[in-house]
Design a protein around this motif. Structure first.
Motif, PDB file in Angstrom:
ATOM      1  N   LYS A 128       0.816  -1.211   0.000  1.00 23.62           N
ATOM      2  CA  LYS A 128       0.000   0.000   0.000  1.00 23.62           C
ATOM      3  C   LYS A 128       0.857   1.272   0.000  1.00 23.62           C
ATOM      4  O   LYS A 128       0.328   2.382  -0.127  1.00 23.62           O
ATOM      5  N   LEU A 129       2.170   1.106   0.143  1.00 27.41           N
ATOM      6  CA  LEU A 129       3.073   2.254   0.091  1.00 27.41           C
ATOM      7  C   LEU A 129       3.265   2.702  -1.353  1.00 27.41           C
ATOM      8  O   LEU A 129       3.137   1.915  -2.293  1.00 27.41           O
ATOM      9  N   SER A 130       3.573   3.978  -1.519  1.00 23.70           N
ATOM     10  CA  SER A 130       3.942   4.469  -2.846  1.00 23.70           C
ATOM     11  C   SER A 130       5.252   3.816  -3.270  1.00 23.70           C
ATOM     12  O   SER A 130       5.994   3.260  -2.440  1.00 23.70           O
ATOM     13  N   TYR A 131       5.556   3.888  -4.555  1.00 15.66           N
ATOM     14  CA  TYR A 131       6.796   3.297  -5.059  1.00 15.66           C
ATOM     15  C   TYR A 131       8.008   3.885  -4.342  1.00 15.66           C
ATOM     16  O   TYR A 131       8.925   3.157  -3.923  1.00 15.66           O
ATOM     17  N   GLY A 132       8.015   5.210  -4.164  1.00 16.76           N
ATOM     18  CA  GLY A 132       9.129   5.864  -3.476  1.00 16.76           C
ATOM     19  C   GLY A 132       9.261   5.422  -2.040  1.00 16.76           C
ATOM     20  O   GLY A 132      10.379   5.193  -1.551  1.00 16.76           O
ATOM     21  N   ASN A 133       8.131   5.288  -1.341  1.00 15.18           N
ATOM     22  CA  ASN A 133       8.179   4.884   0.062  1.00 15.18           C
ATOM     23  C   ASN A 133       8.513   3.402   0.238  1.00 15.18           C
ATOM     24  O   ASN A 133       9.076   3.011   1.265  1.00 15.18           O
ATOM     25  N   GLN A 134       8.185   2.585  -0.747  1.00 14.53           N
ATOM     26  CA  GLN A 134       8.640   1.201  -0.689  1.00 14.53           C
ATOM     27  C   GLN A 134      10.168   1.138  -0.706  1.00 14.53           C
ATOM     28  O   GLN A 134      10.786   0.436   0.098  1.00 14.53           O
ATOM     29  N   GLY A 135      10.757   1.905  -1.620  1.00 10.01           N
ATOM     30  CA  GLY A 135      12.219   1.960  -1.680  1.00 10.01           C
ATOM     31  C   GLY A 135      12.811   2.553  -0.422  1.00 10.01           C
ATOM     32  O   GLY A 135      13.860   2.106   0.062  1.00 10.01           O
ATOM     33  N   LEU A 136      12.132   3.546   0.129  1.00  7.10           N
ATOM     34  CA  LEU A 136      12.602   4.190   1.356  1.00  7.10           C
ATOM     35  C   LEU A 136      12.577   3.205   2.521  1.00  7.10           C
ATOM     36  O   LEU A 136      13.541   3.128   3.304  1.00  7.10           O
ATOM     37  N   TYR A 137      11.510   2.441   2.635  1.00  7.77           N
ATOM     38  CA  TYR A 137      11.431   1.440   3.712  1.00  7.77           C
ATOM     39  C   TYR A 137      12.562   0.423   3.573  1.00  7.77           C
ATOM     40  O   TYR A 137      13.224   0.080   4.561  1.00  7.77           O
ATOM     41  N   ARG A 138      12.788  -0.058   2.352  1.00  3.07           N
ATOM     42  CA  ARG A 138      13.870  -1.037   2.149  1.00  3.07           C
ATOM     43  C   ARG A 138      15.222  -0.441   2.565  1.00  3.07           C
ATOM     44  O   ARG A 138      16.049  -1.114   3.197  1.00  3.07           O
ATOM     45  N   SER A 139      15.449   0.821   2.209  1.00  2.00           N
ATOM     46  CA  SER A 139      16.724   1.458   2.557  1.00  2.00           C
ATOM     47  C   SER A 139      16.850   1.668   4.060  1.00  2.00           C
ATOM     48  O   SER A 139      17.945   1.541   4.621  1.00  2.00           O
TER      49      SER A 139
END
Length: 284
Positions: A128-139
Motif C-alpha cells: 500500500k506504500l507508494s513506489y518511493g516509500n517502498q524503496g525508502l522502507y527497504r533502505s
C-alpha cells in the motif's frame, strides 16, 4: 576490503561484465554509475553472492566468497527484490520483525528514527506504500541492519527532492558512525556527487573509472579553445568535443599543471559529474 579479479558475467551471448578488476576499501561511500543495462545490479549481486555463476574471483577481507560465506553476516544488498512477492501484503511491522531475526546487530534506535523522520507507519502494508516509500522502507532496513557492507541499488527512486536530501544526509551520518563500506547506484548523478567519496563508472562491460571524487574534480575539464590551438591538447585524454563557431568545446579527463593551462590561452571550466558522464559516453 572487497576485491574482484578478472570477473566476467554473460547472459547468453550478452557480455555484461568483462574481466573486471576492482578494489573497494572499508570506510568509504562508493557511487556506482553507468547507463541502464551496463551491469551495475549484476556487479552488486556478484559482490553479495546472489549471483554465483560467473568467471573470475571475488574476495572479502582476503577470503574467496565462493568458498567462505561468513562475510554475508555483515553484508546486505537492498534492491527492488528485497521484499519477496509473498511478503508484499505484509505490514511493515511484520516484515521488520522477520528481518530482525536474521540481523542480530539490528539497530532499533536508528530504525525508529528513520521511520519517524519519513513518517512511515508500521501498521501500513508494504504493497500500500507508494513506489518511493517502498524503496525508502527497504533502505531504512538496510541502514539499520548493522551490516558493515551495504549495497543500495537506486535507493532514491521515486523520492521527492526534500526526502532525497534528508536520506542522503543520513547515509553520510551513519557511515561516519559505523565506518562501513557503502555502495550506492543511482542515475541521479547530482545526488551521487554530493554524498560519495569515490566513483566507479561502468562502460562497455568494463570499469572506465574508479577514483576518488577529489581526484575526479582535479582532472575533469571543459576547455573552450580556438580550433587552431587544439594541438596543445594532443597528448591529453580527450573524451569528446563539439564545435561552436570557430571554437571547440573539449571535454578532457587528465592532469594539467598550472603552466599547461596557462599556455592554452583558453577558457577552462570544471566538469560536474553529469557532464563527465555524458563526455565518457560521447554525448553532446
Amino acid at each position: 576490503m572487497i576485491k574482484l579479479v578478472n570477473v566476467s558475467k554473460s547472459y547468453g551471448n550478452n557480455i555484461v561484465l568483462d574481466k573486471i578488476n576492482l578494489s573497494l576499501e572499508d570506510n568509504k561511500i562508493y557511487g556506482l554509475i553507468g547507463r541502464n543495462g551496463v551491469g551495475k545490479t549484476t556487479l552488486m549481486k556478484i559482490l553479495s553472492d546472489q549471483i554465483i555463476n560467473y568467471q573470475g574471483e571475488a574476495f572479502v577481507d582476503g577470503s574467496n566468497i565462493k568458498n567462505d560465506k561468513t562475510f554475508k553476516e555483515n553484508l546486505v544488498i537492498i534492491s527492488d527484490g528485497f521484499i519477496s512477492d509473498m511478503q508484499q501484503a505484509s505490514k511493515l511491522k511484520t516484515l521488520t520483525s522477520t528481518i530482525k531475526i536474521l540481523a542480530p546487530m539490528f539497530n532499533q534506535k536508528r530504525y525508529d528514527e528513520l521511520m519517524d523522520i519519513f513518517m512511515l507507519n508500521e501498521k501500513t502494508r508494504y504493497n500500500k506504500l507508494s513506489y518511493g516509500n517502498q524503496g525508502l522502507y527497504r533502505s531504512i532496513i538496510g541502514l539499520s541492519t548493522g551490516a558493515k557492507i551495504i549495497f543500495l541499488d537506486e535507493p532514491a527512486n521515486g523520492l521527492d527532492e526534500i526526502n532525497r536530501d534528508i536520506f542522503y544526509k543520513k547515509i553520510i551520518e551513519y557511515q561516519e558512525q559505523d565506518q562501513s563500506l557503502i555502495m550506492v547506484s543511482s542515475h541521479i548523478l547530482s545526488d551521487i556527487e554530493r554524498v560519495v567519496t569515490d566513483i566507479i563508472f561502468l562502460k562497455d562491460s568494463k570499469v572506465a573509472l574508479n577514483e576518488s571524487v577529489e581526484s575526479i574534480e582535479e582532472k575533469a575539464y571543459m576547455i573552450t579553445i580556438n580550433e587552431d590551438h587544439i594541438k596543445l591538447l594532443e597528448n591529453k585524454n580527450i573524451l569528446s568535443y563539439k564545435k561552436v563557431g570557430k571554437q571547440l568545446v573539449v571535454m578532457v579527463y587528465d592532469d594539467f599543471t598550472s603552466e599547461e593551462l596557462e599556455r592554452l590561452n583558453a577558457r577552462v571550466d570544471r566538469m560536474n559529474l553529469q557532464e563527465l558522464f555524458r563526455a565518457f559516453n560521447k554525448e553532446a
